[in-house]
Design a protein around this motif. Structure first.
Motif, mmCIF file in Angstrom:
data_model
loop_
_atom_site.group_PDB
_atom_site.id
_atom_site.type_symbol
_atom_site.label_atom_id
_atom_site.label_comp_id
_atom_site.label_asym_id
_atom_site.label_seq_id
_atom_site.Cartn_x
_atom_site.Cartn_y
_atom_site.Cartn_z
ATOM 1 N N MET A 1 58.110 85.438 53.583
ATOM 2 C CA MET A 1 57.771 84.849 54.878
ATOM 3 C C MET A 1 58.034 83.351 54.844
ATOM 4 O O MET A 1 57.769 82.685 53.847
ATOM 5 C CB MET A 1 56.279 85.122 55.163
ATOM 6 N N ALA A 2 58.551 82.855 55.970
ATOM 7 C CA ALA A 2 58.768 81.407 56.062
ATOM 8 C C ALA A 2 57.446 80.681 55.858
ATOM 9 O O ALA A 2 56.400 81.112 56.320
ATOM 10 C CB ALA A 2 59.346 81.058 57.429
ATOM 11 N N ASP A 3 57.488 79.569 55.169
ATOM 12 C CA ASP A 3 56.301 78.767 54.905
ATOM 13 C C ASP A 3 55.737 78.263 56.235
ATOM 14 O O ASP A 3 56.420 77.608 57.013
ATOM 15 C CB ASP A 3 56.697 77.600 53.994
ATOM 16 N N PHE A 4 54.443 78.580 56.500
ATOM 17 C CA PHE A 4 53.853 78.188 57.780
ATOM 18 C C PHE A 4 53.800 76.669 57.919
ATOM 19 O O PHE A 4 53.884 76.142 59.031
ATOM 20 C CB PHE A 4 52.456 78.786 57.938
ATOM 21 N N SER A 5 53.679 75.964 56.802
ATOM 22 C CA SER A 5 53.632 74.499 56.889
ATOM 23 C C SER A 5 54.927 73.936 57.467
ATOM 24 O O SER A 5 54.929 72.892 58.110
ATOM 25 C CB SER A 5 53.371 73.899 55.506
ATOM 26 N N ALA A 108 64.008 73.986 68.925
ATOM 27 C CA ALA A 108 62.743 74.279 68.260
ATOM 28 C C ALA A 108 62.407 75.764 68.366
ATOM 29 O O ALA A 108 61.999 76.396 67.384
ATOM 30 C CB ALA A 108 61.626 73.434 68.870
ATOM 31 N N LEU A 109 62.593 76.341 69.564
ATOM 32 C CA LEU A 109 62.312 77.774 69.742
ATOM 33 C C LEU A 109 63.250 78.608 68.880
ATOM 34 O O LEU A 109 62.829 79.573 68.234
ATOM 35 C CB LEU A 109 62.457 78.151 71.224
ATOM 36 N N ASN A 110 64.517 78.219 68.850
ATOM 37 C CA ASN A 110 65.509 78.894 68.001
ATOM 38 C C ASN A 110 65.058 78.881 66.537
ATOM 39 O O ASN A 110 65.061 79.907 65.857
ATOM 40 C CB ASN A 110 66.857 78.179 68.174
ATOM 41 N N ALA A 111 64.616 77.718 66.046
ATOM 42 C CA ALA A 111 64.230 77.574 64.640
ATOM 43 C C ALA A 111 63.018 78.432 64.298
ATOM 44 O O ALA A 111 62.992 79.120 63.266
ATOM 45 C CB ALA A 111 63.934 76.105 64.327
ATOM 46 N N VAL A 112 62.000 78.424 65.164
ATOM 47 C CA VAL A 112 60.779 79.199 64.899
ATOM 48 C C VAL A 112 61.085 80.697 64.945
ATOM 49 O O VAL A 112 60.682 81.464 64.051
ATOM 50 C CB VAL A 112 59.671 78.837 65.904
ATOM 51 N N LEU A 113 61.808 81.134 65.988
ATOM 52 C CA LEU A 113 62.127 82.558 66.111
ATOM 53 C C LEU A 113 63.010 83.029 64.961
ATOM 54 O O LEU A 113 62.805 84.137 64.425
ATOM 55 C CB LEU A 113 62.829 82.835 67.442
ATOM 56 N N ALA A 114 63.996 82.224 64.573
ATOM 57 C CA ALA A 114 64.895 82.622 63.478
ATOM 58 C C ALA A 114 64.109 82.853 62.194
ATOM 59 O O ALA A 114 64.355 83.828 61.463
ATOM 60 C CB ALA A 114 65.977 81.559 63.272
ATOM 61 N N ALA A 115 63.134 81.972 61.905
ATOM 62 C CA ALA A 115 62.320 82.133 60.698
ATOM 63 C C ALA A 115 61.487 83.408 60.761
ATOM 64 O O ALA A 115 61.377 84.148 59.769
ATOM 65 C CB ALA A 115 61.413 80.917 60.521
ATOM 66 N N LEU A 116 60.927 83.703 61.935
ATOM 67 C CA LEU A 116 60.096 84.903 62.080
ATOM 68 C C LEU A 116 60.935 86.176 62.069
ATOM 69 O O LEU A 116 60.528 87.200 61.507
ATOM 70 C CB LEU A 116 59.274 84.806 63.370
ATOM 71 N N LEU A 117 62.123 86.129 62.676
ATOM 72 C CA LEU A 117 63.021 87.290 62.636
ATOM 73 C C LEU A 117 63.470 87.570 61.211
ATOM 74 O O LEU A 117 63.546 88.725 60.788
ATOM 75 C CB LEU A 117 64.250 87.033 63.526
ATOM 76 N N ALA A 135 67.591 80.617 74.365
ATOM 77 C CA ALA A 135 67.154 80.212 73.018
ATOM 78 C C ALA A 135 66.668 81.417 72.232
ATOM 79 O O ALA A 135 66.847 81.493 71.004
ATOM 80 C CB ALA A 135 66.056 79.159 73.124
ATOM 81 N N GLN A 136 66.059 82.381 72.937
ATOM 82 C CA GLN A 136 65.633 83.637 72.298
ATOM 83 C C GLN A 136 66.849 84.347 71.686
ATOM 84 O O GLN A 136 66.817 84.791 70.529
ATOM 85 C CB GLN A 136 64.960 84.523 73.355
ATOM 86 N N TYR A 137 67.941 84.413 72.451
ATOM 87 C CA TYR A 137 69.183 85.012 71.951
ATOM 88 C C TYR A 137 69.782 84.205 70.803
ATOM 89 O O TYR A 137 70.256 84.765 69.812
ATOM 90 C CB TYR A 137 70.196 85.135 73.092
ATOM 91 N N LYS A 138 69.763 82.858 70.913
ATOM 92 C CA LYS A 138 70.396 82.017 69.891
ATOM 93 C C LYS A 138 69.731 82.187 68.521
ATOM 94 O O LYS A 138 70.366 81.944 67.488
ATOM 95 C CB LYS A 138 70.357 80.552 70.314
ATOM 96 N N ALA A 139 68.468 82.601 68.499
ATOM 97 C CA ALA A 139 67.812 82.855 67.213
ATOM 98 C C ALA A 139 68.503 84.000 66.479
ATOM 99 O O ALA A 139 68.642 83.972 65.250
ATOM 100 C CB ALA A 139 66.330 83.180 67.433
#
Length: 379
Positions: A1-5, A108-117, A135-139
């Motif tokens: 999992m991506a580091d939450f920090s 920012a949305l791309n970065a967060v979603l990509a890590a969670l995906l 941005a949802q798609y770009k992730a």
């Protein structure tokens, strides 16, 4: 999992106390069990299956604003509901911080979603204007994942001449190169709002568009569409004004119950990994009825997640009834789940395509199901 920090740099915590007006949640309410990013607590993202993210970004729409009031209004209603799905572990990672520009918000949305995906999480996005779908798609694109995307919207946002990004984002999403959309579905468009040539263009690309009236005739026919979907984006303008007063586009649309059915179908999908709910403007709401409607859709999404956990993989044939059928000189196999009663049909390439009982009945009468035919055309 991506580091939450690392993710924390993009996120603003929420306050359970603020959302419940300084009251304690009951241990059986969602607010009493959900793992929330608060100022003094980081959620356990490893344990979570479903993650909620608030994104109140509206600079891509006519309103041109950004904030957290929309996502928080939905949370307030959702957390007050009772939790019937304890087997579905949910975490709320707060609200996306608004960047200096709309491009910053997308990034920012791309970065967060990509890590969670990448961590194989299912993410619910509480928007925000509908252009956040881009941005949802770009992730996915940043991971080079080829996906099937489904958008539920009374409009088709391909209006290049509009100054609002929320009216035109589909053009970039569907045409930019390289492109990672294998197939696109559009659910619930209202014909009088859509230029006929727009539909002709999408049809030439072998994309599937389902008119509101057609879907409402048999809402169950939308389930196979969402079962095969990776990205689902829903604009609340699909819900009729009576059931979602914050929707000022049209008096017509899906009923609140039908919108909950779509959310449940999305939750049942083994493929779906992001579900964005967009277009909620709390200042246009009446007695928080739209926030309540969305919160109940989230409840039904969790109900779908609970059903999904009971489904067996297709490889376990003992969990399915098998029907061998010939139609138009084509021999094929239909499968029906013994646990959930969902259907699949085999295509000539030996893949199993999600389908409905109606498709099985057509094939039994020696007719080619349109879902099967469209799939073959795309191949």
């Amino acid at each position: 999992m991506a580091d939450f920090s690392h993710l924390q740099d993009f996120l603003q915590p929420v306050s359970r106390v603020y959302l419940n007006n300084d009251q304690e949640y009951d241990a059986y309410q969602i607010g009493g069990v959900i793992d929330i990013y608060e100022p003094d607590h980081h959620p356990d993202l490893e344990a979570a299956q479903v993650i909620i993210l608030g994104v109140g970004e509206e600079r891509g729409s006519q309103s041109g604003r950004t904030g957290t009031s929309g996502p928080d209004a939905i949370r307030r209603e959702f957390y007050s509901l009772y939790n019937w799905h304890r087997e579905v572990k949910v975490a709320d990672i707060g609200n996306l911080l608004s960047g200096a520009t709309l491009a910053d918000a997308y990034a920012a949305l791309n970065a967060v979603l990509a890590a969670l995906l990448h961590a194989k999480k299912t993410v619910i996005i509480l928007g925000g204007s509908h252009d956040l779908t881009y941005a949802q798609y770009k992730a996915y694109a940043s991971q080079q994942w080829v996906i099937e995307a489904t958008v539920a919207d009374a409009l088709i946002d391909l209006q290049e001449e509009s100054p609002a990004r929320s009216d035109s984002f589909l053009m970039d999403m569907l045409t930019e190169q390289p492109n990672y959309i294998r197939h696109y579905n559009h659910l619930g468009f209202q014909s009088y709002f859509v230029h006929p040539r727009m539909l002709e263009t999408l049809d030439k690309l072998r994309f599937d568009c389902y008119r509101l009236g057609k879907v409402r005739e048999n809402i169950e026919e939308a389930e196979p569409v969402l079962r095969n979907t990776d990205l689902f984006s829903l604009d609340i303008n699909i819900i009729r004004h009576m059931d979602a007063p914050a929707n000022h586009l049209s008096p017509n649309g899906f009923t609140g119950e039908e919108a909950c059915s779509l959310a449940r179908f999305a939750g049942m999908s083994h493929k779906l990994s992001t579900f964005g709910i967009y277009g909620y403007r709390p200042e246009k709401d009446k007695e928080n009825l739209t926030a309540r409607q969305i919160s109940q859709m989230l409840w039904y999404f969790m109900d779908g997640q609970a059903v999904k956990q009971k489904e067996s993989p297709l490889e376990n044939r003992d969990a399915f009834w098998e029907f061998h059928i010939a139609f138009s000189d084509i021999d094929t196999v239909f499968l029906k789940s013994k646990k959930t009663s969902r259907w699949w049909m085999q295509t000539p390439d030996k893949e199993f395509l999600p389908c409905s009982y109606a498709d099985y009945l057509l094939a039994s009468n020696n007719e080619i199901p349109e879902r099967w035919l469209r799939h073959q055309e795309r191949l």
